[in-house]
Design a protein around this motif. Structure first.
Motif, PDB file in Angstrom:
ATOM      1  N   UNK A   1      18.324  -7.090   5.224  1.00  0.00           N
ATOM      2  CA  UNK A   1      19.355  -6.196   4.759  1.00  0.00           C
ATOM      3  C   UNK A   1      18.950  -5.427   3.737  1.00  0.00           C
ATOM      4  N   UNK A   2      18.130  -5.806   2.826  1.00  0.00           N
ATOM      5  CA  UNK A   2      17.544  -4.679   1.878  1.00  0.00           C
ATOM      6  C   UNK A   2      16.326  -4.143   2.536  1.00  0.00           C
ATOM      7  N   UNK A   3      15.639  -4.574   3.656  1.00  0.00           N
ATOM      8  CA  UNK A   3      14.694  -3.914   4.224  1.00  0.00           C
ATOM      9  C   UNK A   3      15.329  -2.546   5.265  1.00  0.00           C
ATOM     10  N   UNK A   4      16.596  -3.258   5.808  1.00  0.00           N
ATOM     11  CA  UNK A   4      16.952  -1.878   6.581  1.00  0.00           C
ATOM     12  C   UNK A   4      17.567  -1.042   5.806  1.00  0.00           C
ATOM     13  N   UNK A   5      18.238  -1.297   4.763  1.00  0.00           N
ATOM     14  CA  UNK A   5      18.651  -0.118   3.944  1.00  0.00           C
ATOM     15  C   UNK A   5      17.541   0.657   3.343  1.00  0.00           C
ATOM     16  N   UNK A   6      16.584   0.076   2.927  1.00  0.00           N
ATOM     17  CA  UNK A   6      15.239   0.664   2.466  1.00  0.00           C
ATOM     18  C   UNK A   6      14.713   1.692   3.255  1.00  0.00           C
ATOM     19  N   UNK A   7      14.499   1.133   4.747  1.00  0.00           N
ATOM     20  CA  UNK A   7      14.199   2.061   5.816  1.00  0.00           C
ATOM     21  C   UNK A   7      14.922   3.238   6.265  1.00  0.00           C
ATOM     22  N   UNK A   8      16.301   2.842   6.271  1.00  0.00           N
ATOM     23  CA  UNK A   8      17.174   4.050   6.696  1.00  0.00           C
ATOM     24  C   UNK A   8      17.295   5.131   5.856  1.00  0.00           C
ATOM     25  N   UNK A   9      17.474   4.608   4.491  1.00  0.00           N
ATOM     26  CA  UNK A   9      17.539   5.526   3.413  1.00  0.00           C
ATOM     27  C   UNK A   9      16.352   6.442   3.188  1.00  0.00           C
ATOM     28  N   UNK A  10      15.161   5.750   3.321  1.00  0.00           N
ATOM     29  CA  UNK A  10      13.711   6.185   3.289  1.00  0.00           C
ATOM     30  C   UNK A  10      13.758   7.428   4.479  1.00  0.00           C
ATOM     31  N   UNK A  11      14.175   7.149   5.624  1.00  0.00           N
ATOM     32  CA  UNK A  11      14.215   8.112   6.789  1.00  0.00           C
ATOM     33  C   UNK A  11      15.226   9.391   6.139  1.00  0.00           C
ATOM     34  N   UNK A  12      16.201   9.081   5.740  1.00  0.00           N
ATOM     35  CA  UNK A  12      17.238  10.170   5.135  1.00  0.00           C
ATOM     36  C   UNK A  12      16.645  10.984   4.045  1.00  0.00           C
TER      37      UNK A  12
ATOM     38  N   UNK B   1       0.787  -1.040  -0.093  1.00  0.00           N
ATOM     39  CA  UNK B   1       0.148  -0.004   0.001  1.00  0.00           C
ATOM     40  C   UNK B   1       0.798   1.229   0.054  1.00  0.00           C
ATOM     41  N   UNK B   2       1.880   1.103   0.967  1.00  0.00           N
ATOM     42  CA  UNK B   2       2.787   2.345   0.735  1.00  0.00           C
ATOM     43  C   UNK B   2       3.642   2.555  -0.705  1.00  0.00           C
ATOM     44  N   UNK B   3       3.793   1.645  -1.406  1.00  0.00           N
ATOM     45  CA  UNK B   3       4.501   1.540  -2.634  1.00  0.00           C
ATOM     46  C   UNK B   3       3.394   2.131  -3.609  1.00  0.00           C
ATOM     47  N   UNK B   4       2.407   1.732  -3.471  1.00  0.00           N
ATOM     48  CA  UNK B   4       1.100   2.119  -4.352  1.00  0.00           C
ATOM     49  C   UNK B   4       0.900   3.633  -4.063  1.00  0.00           C
ATOM     50  N   UNK B   5       1.008   4.314  -2.944  1.00  0.00           N
ATOM     51  CA  UNK B   5       0.854   5.574  -2.560  1.00  0.00           C
ATOM     52  C   UNK B   5       1.833   6.252  -3.315  1.00  0.00           C
ATOM     53  N   UNK B   6       3.116   5.933  -3.429  1.00  0.00           N
ATOM     54  CA  UNK B   6       4.385   6.563  -4.084  1.00  0.00           C
ATOM     55  C   UNK B   6       4.030   6.553  -5.673  1.00  0.00           C
ATOM     56  N   UNK B   7       3.526   5.486  -5.978  1.00  0.00           N
ATOM     57  CA  UNK B   7       3.384   5.454  -7.354  1.00  0.00           C
ATOM     58  C   UNK B   7       2.268   6.387  -8.020  1.00  0.00           C
ATOM     59  N   UNK B   8       1.103   6.424  -7.066  1.00  0.00           N
ATOM     60  CA  UNK B   8       0.136   7.195  -7.302  1.00  0.00           C
ATOM     61  C   UNK B   8       0.592   8.760  -7.458  1.00  0.00           C
TER      62      UNK B   8
ATOM     63  N   UNK C   1      11.848  -1.963   0.066  1.00  0.00           N
ATOM     64  CA  UNK C   1      11.320  -2.305   1.276  1.00  0.00           C
ATOM     65  C   UNK C   1      10.170  -3.442   1.213  1.00  0.00           C
ATOM     66  N   UNK C   2       9.601  -3.212   0.067  1.00  0.00           N
ATOM     67  CA  UNK C   2       8.553  -4.355  -0.349  1.00  0.00           C
ATOM     68  C   UNK C   2       9.064  -5.470  -0.519  1.00  0.00           C
ATOM     69  N   UNK C   3      10.338  -5.589  -1.457  1.00  0.00           N
ATOM     70  CA  UNK C   3      11.004  -6.854  -1.675  1.00  0.00           C
ATOM     71  C   UNK C   3      11.702  -7.225  -0.508  1.00  0.00           C
ATOM     72  N   UNK C   4      12.084  -6.504   0.275  1.00  0.00           N
ATOM     73  CA  UNK C   4      12.752  -6.996   1.598  1.00  0.00           C
ATOM     74  C   UNK C   4      11.632  -7.682   2.554  1.00  0.00           C
ATOM     75  N   UNK C   5      10.520  -7.422   2.640  1.00  0.00           N
ATOM     76  CA  UNK C   5       9.534  -7.865   3.458  1.00  0.00           C
ATOM     77  C   UNK C   5       8.996  -9.164   2.706  1.00  0.00           C
TER      78      UNK C   5
END
Length: 417
Positions: free
Chosen positions: A356-367, A26-33, A396-400
């Motif tokens: 690892x992909x999830x953590x990278x995505x989460x922290x870079x998203x914060x940045x 859903x978060x990804x869909x919001x970014x696409x939208x 993040x979706x890929x990581x989850x």
């Protein structure tokens, strides 16, 4: 055969992780939208669906499952009582109902009714949990933490009822709507979510090492600080008198001191975050959770500085970054680790890749969100930031999804040394 009798703890953990994956999608869909508008998708409705399902379908479901498992001292192969299964199933069905209704129609009558039913279920859970706590094996301190967690869940519902009333009566008062939303968010994030995670973590440590790391008096002190820190979430804090501001300041400093002492004590005295117990990948995730928690508390303190709160509340990316810091870095990462501890065995290689992909995505998203906020303050335009957030959401979706897939692999191993 009654299906409730065959749903195991493992099944519920998997369901929770699937819900986490749905939240990510859903978060990804919001970014696409946002970048590629689709006329048939309403962004605000999608946001409400995303947030409500994240709270009830992912986090609340996980916390209830983990609490029941800890209270009954059962592993992933065990099953809950019929009453517990009914509570979980009711919460799950209403969560899926809100997921669909909010996405389609926003704050319509069905969504409001389902939100009300969700609160009713939470009251049922609180009542049952308090009864369960009275005869549980938990130590006095951990029992107090769990009681506080469920009490905060109860208190947060006052914000929900206020918001439902405002929406149903078509009251356009932005001040009361914002205050109601922030009241609910504060006591969910800083009360129900954080206290329940703390109780689960300390109970896990106690079962492994038979040692308590926080005194009852510290718990009571921390519990009290949750109330005044609510005023940090409303942007008219400066209108309060000096004694109230001093009280808020002392509460923020008190929280920071308690958490730093707890983290220091656990890391110094215990082998929990050292190589002889957890695998390196879980050490990394736990360290990230600790870093995120200290960062959250530090940002709370900074928001007290003159002029900072007014600036922060004027830029949505900073608010979103802070909310995601708590929800993703602290709460969700902890729940993923606890899920692995409950499941006992996963596909190690696949799990390492996913986390690892999830953590990278989460922290870079914060940045990126922080950069967006700061650029807004300095009135600068940074091209490509929204595209970067879209890519990170996909990561993040890929990581989850990869973490979830690791739970089904046949060549599974324990991540505990």
């Amino acid at each position: 055969m009654n299906i409730l009798n065959v749903i195991t703890v493992r099944n519920w953990v998997i369901i929770s992780l699937i819900n986490f994956f749905i939240v990510g999608c859903l978060g990804l869909l919001m970014r696409v939208k946002f970048l590629y508008p689709f006329f048939w998708i309403d962004q605000m409705n999608l946001l409400h669906s995303h947030s409500h399902f994240a709270f009830t379908g992912w986090i609340t479901t996980s916390l209830i499952v983990f609490f029941f498992a800890a209270a009954r001292e059962i592993n992933h192969r065990g099953t809950f009582t019929h009453h517990q299964q009914l509570l979980l199933l009711a919460n799950l069905l209403i969560s899926y109902g809100m997921l669909i209704s909010f996405a389609i129609s926003g704050y319509s009558v069905p969504s409001i009714v389902l939100s009300f039913l969700s609160v009713v279920i939470s009251y049922w859970v609180v009542y049952y949990a308090w009864k369960l706590l009275s005869k549980s094996h938990f130590t006095k301190g951990i029992r107090l933490i769990f009681k506080a967690a469920f009490a905060f869940n109860l208190i947060s519902s006052l914000g929900t009822f206020a918001l439902i009333f405002l929406k149903a009566s078509h009251n356009p008062d932005v001040f009361f709507q914002t205050s109601s939303i922030n009241f609910y968010l504060h006591f969910q994030y800083n009360g129900w979510f954080l206290f329940c995670c703390l109780g689960l973590f300390l109970d896990f440590l106690y079962r492994e090492y038979e040692k308590e790391y926080i005194s009852v008096s510290m718990i009571r002190g921390y519990l009290i600080t949750v109330f005044p820190t609510y005023f940090l979430s409303i942007n008219w804090l400066r209108e309060f008198s000096s004694p109230v501001l001093v009280l808020v300041f002392l509460a923020v400093i008190g929280q920071l001191a308690i958490w730093i002492k707890l983290i220091w004590k656990i890391s110094r005295v215990n082998s929990f975050i050292h190589h002889q117990y957890l695998s390196k990948i879980l050490q990394l995730v736990i360290s990230c959770v600790g870093m995120g928690l200290v960062l959250k508390l530090t940002l709370q303190g900074i928001s007290l500085l003159p002029g900072i709160s007014e600036i922060v509340y004027g830029f949505r990316p900073i608010v979103v970054a802070y909310l995601h810091l708590v929800l993703l870095v602290v709460i969700s990462m902890f729940l993923v680790v606890y899920s692995v501890l409950i499941l006992d065995k996963v596909g190690v290689g696949t799990f390492k890749l996913g986390i690892c992909v999830l953590l990278i995505g989460v922290w870079l998203n914060e940045g990126i969100l922080a950069v967006q906020g700061l650029s807004g303050i300095m009135k600068l335009n940074i091209n490509g930031s929204h595209h970067a957030l879209l890519i990170l959401s996909a990561c993040m979706v890929f990581g989850i999804g990869t973490v979830l897939y690791s739970c089904f692999q046949k060549k599974a191993m324990s991540l505990l040394n």
